[in-house]
Design an enzyme around this catalytic site. Structure first.
Site, mmCIF file in Angstrom:
data_model
loop_
_atom_site.group_PDB
_atom_site.id
_atom_site.type_symbol
_atom_site.label_atom_id
_atom_site.label_comp_id
_atom_site.label_asym_id
_atom_site.label_seq_id
_atom_site.Cartn_x
_atom_site.Cartn_y
_atom_site.Cartn_z
ATOM 1 N N MET A 91 54.138 55.012 75.651
ATOM 2 C CA MET A 91 54.002 56.456 75.384
ATOM 3 C C MET A 91 52.812 56.311 74.447
ATOM 4 O O MET A 91 52.976 56.005 73.072
ATOM 5 C CB MET A 91 55.326 57.170 75.212
ATOM 6 C CG MET A 91 55.865 58.104 76.215
ATOM 7 S SD MET A 91 57.238 58.804 75.570
ATOM 8 C CE MET A 91 57.554 59.706 77.418
ATOM 9 N N ARG B 68 52.314 43.187 87.831
ATOM 10 C CA ARG B 68 53.400 44.486 87.248
ATOM 11 C C ARG B 68 52.966 45.316 86.719
ATOM 12 O O ARG B 68 52.821 44.550 85.385
ATOM 13 C CB ARG B 68 54.388 43.661 87.618
ATOM 14 C CG ARG B 68 54.706 42.358 88.965
ATOM 15 C CD ARG B 68 55.254 43.449 89.551
ATOM 16 N NE ARG B 68 55.746 42.512 91.291
ATOM 17 C CZ ARG B 68 54.660 42.213 91.935
ATOM 18 N NH1 ARG B 68 53.624 42.875 91.731
ATOM 19 N NH2 ARG B 68 55.191 41.050 92.947
ATOM 20 N N GLU C 26 49.523 55.379 77.433
ATOM 21 C CA GLU C 26 49.688 56.199 78.790
ATOM 22 C C GLU C 26 48.054 56.940 78.832
ATOM 23 O O GLU C 26 47.834 57.326 79.338
ATOM 24 C CB GLU C 26 50.579 57.696 78.954
ATOM 25 C CG GLU C 26 51.299 58.380 77.188
ATOM 26 C CD GLU C 26 51.896 59.002 77.176
ATOM 27 O OE1 GLU C 26 52.787 59.477 79.031
ATOM 28 O OE2 GLU C 26 52.288 59.800 76.398
ATOM 29 N N GLN D 207 62.007 55.584 75.872
ATOM 30 C CA GLN D 207 61.581 55.929 74.605
ATOM 31 C C GLN D 207 62.067 56.651 73.448
ATOM 32 O O GLN D 207 61.605 56.568 72.721
ATOM 33 C CB GLN D 207 59.798 55.430 74.738
ATOM 34 C CG GLN D 207 59.341 53.972 75.372
ATOM 35 C CD GLN D 207 58.201 54.963 75.799
ATOM 36 O OE1 GLN D 207 57.193 53.931 75.256
ATOM 37 N NE2 GLN D 207 57.836 54.362 76.969
ATOM 38 N N ARG D 208 62.142 58.061 74.043
ATOM 39 C CA ARG D 208 62.404 59.054 72.984
ATOM 40 C C ARG D 208 64.105 59.628 73.380
ATOM 41 O O ARG D 208 64.636 60.244 72.757
ATOM 42 C CB ARG D 208 61.995 60.116 74.139
ATOM 43 C CG ARG D 208 60.491 60.353 73.775
ATOM 44 C CD ARG D 208 59.958 61.730 74.106
ATOM 45 N NE ARG D 208 60.753 62.241 74.853
ATOM 46 C CZ ARG D 208 59.905 63.766 75.753
ATOM 47 N NH1 ARG D 208 58.798 63.937 76.108
ATOM 48 N NH2 ARG D 208 60.637 64.365 75.903
ATOM 49 N N ARG E 51 52.546 35.709 85.879
ATOM 50 C CA ARG E 51 52.184 36.881 85.896
ATOM 51 C C ARG E 51 51.418 37.435 85.233
ATOM 52 O O ARG E 51 51.373 37.245 83.364
ATOM 53 C CB ARG E 51 53.186 37.547 87.133
ATOM 54 C CG ARG E 51 53.295 38.108 87.836
ATOM 55 C CD ARG E 51 54.954 38.736 88.560
ATOM 56 N NE ARG E 51 55.293 38.322 90.235
ATOM 57 C CZ ARG E 51 56.426 38.520 90.729
ATOM 58 N NH1 ARG E 51 58.233 39.230 89.167
ATOM 59 N NH2 ARG E 51 56.574 38.801 91.398
ATOM 60 N N ASP F 195 55.379 59.829 68.273
ATOM 61 C CA ASP F 195 53.892 59.292 68.697
ATOM 62 C C ASP F 195 53.037 58.985 66.865
ATOM 63 O O ASP F 195 52.156 58.854 67.191
ATOM 64 C CB ASP F 195 53.076 60.501 69.152
ATOM 65 C CG ASP F 195 53.540 60.810 70.696
ATOM 66 O OD1 ASP F 195 53.478 59.213 71.463
ATOM 67 O OD2 ASP F 195 53.107 61.510 71.168
ATOM 68 N N GLY G 120 56.702 68.963 66.543
ATOM 69 C CA GLY G 120 55.771 67.838 67.085
ATOM 70 C C GLY G 120 54.700 68.370 66.105
ATOM 71 O O GLY G 120 54.439 69.709 65.534
#
Length: 359
Positions: free
Chosen positions: A179, A276, A232, A284-285, A172, A137, A112
């Protein structure tokens, strides 16, 4: 005789092994017995320490669907690559020395943003390098797509999909933290694909007051639940006005595991609603690459061998407008591909009623 090295550096993602396979199998198809391939273990650390091994055709078999990387990986921060530590090792000199010890004609590097900075440094030092763009990403400048992104997108979208039923059942507000530390491609597309009501990405600073207004709007529409897809690296309007030093100090003293928990607390205090937070994190990776990533990684890998055959070094293999093209590393290194705030897909989301915390 061609002698080619391969390494994977930085965070892992889906499709690395598919790309390694494509490079290896294409080299053998192109050069037969006139090629030797060396796998370098654990990224640049292996190149620094001389940790490598001769690969065989069997090493490239059966790995197309395998997640992670058979070569291993590590993070070697670019800012520290020229710093000589307590071990008194000159890392750049060591990498050059081991490259020459292996008598390489080219080093193929999969990675990356940080990886590409170091790859460009090696190019400047006279080494023949070709890179392949990997990251969930999708933030590497110069390519429309990186492999790993589509697989992570499927996982993040599935998380949001699964949240819908429990959010509806309990009426809720759910926050799903996706990410995306510096850019918002993944949370943007996962949020749209997963039917999120609100999407927060680093490129669009949010106002907590605006978020609460948006949630009240959903309440007025008699919607039982609300789902936020939060990067994030999401930042507030107030944080966007800070200097980098002020921002780091502010986040380092934040009494929450991540930004999503802070947002949950602030929304809860203002609405009285039950919040929540779900953080899929490294899920995810992980896992097997999706078909789209297998195909893209394969195209990148075969294109890398074409560049090797042409002697066209110092390039990253990229995809632009559906075509595989070489992009000079000097143009890629140090540049981040952020989400344009006027991107058509963002306007489509706004037209749909999805909010971004800014209006």
């Amino acid at each position: 005789m061609k002698r080619i090295g391969i390494l994977t550096s930085g965070g892992d993602c889906q499709g690395l092994n598919a790309a390694i396979r494509a490079v290896g199998k294409t080299l053998y198809e192109r050069f037969g017995n006139d090629v030797e391939i060396f796998g370098i273990r654990d990224g640049y650390r292996g190149l620094i320490q001389g940790d490598y091994y001769a690969m065989t055709p069997q090493d490239f078999s059966g790995i197309l669907t395998l997640g992670g990387t058979i070569l291993g990986t590590s993070r070697q921060p670019f800012k520290q690559i020229r710093i000589i530590g307590e071990d008194q090792m000159d890392k750049v000199a060591a990498m050059k020395s081991n490259y020459k010890k292996m008598r390489l004609d080219c080093l193929v590097i999969l990675g990356g943003n940080g990886t590409h900075k170091t790859a460009n440094l090696l190019r400047e030092e006279g080494l023949n390098v070709i890179t392949l763009p990997k990251t969930i990403d999708n933030d590497l400048w110069g390519t429309d797509m990186t492999f790993g992104f589509q697989s992570a997108l499927e996982i993040a979208t599935n998380v949001i999909d699964c949240i819908h039923t429990t959010a509806d059942s309990h009426s809720r507000i759910f926050i799903v933290e996706v990410m995306g530390h510096k850019v918002g491609w993944l949370p943007l597309f996962a949020g749209i694909a997963g039917g999120a009501d609100i999407i927060l990405i680093p490129e669009i600073p949010y106002s907590i007051d605006t978020l609460v207004e948006n949630i009240h709007l959903k309440d007025n529409l008699k919607k039982r639940f609300c789902i936020l897809a939060v990067a994030e690296g999401a930042i507030s309007v107030e944080e966007s006005k800070m200097t980098k030093k002020e921002f780091k100090a502010s986040r380092s003293h934040m009494p929450y595991p991540s930004i999503s928990y802070r947002i949950a607390r602030e929304i809860g205090e203002r609405t009285g609603r039950e919040i929540r937070v779900t953080v899929p994190g490294h899920f995810q990776r992980g896992g097997s690459p999706c078909p789209a990533d297998r195909v893209l990684a394969t195209r990148f890998g075969t294109a890398a061998v074409n560049l090797i055959s042409e002697g066209n070094f110092g390039n990253m293999v990229a995809i632009r407008n559906g075509q595989i093209v070489p992009v000079p590393l000097s143009e890629v290194a140090g540049r981040l591909k952020t989400v344009p705030t006027d991107l058509e897909v963002i306007q489509s989301a706004r037209d749909l009623g999805i909010h971004f915390g800014d209006e």
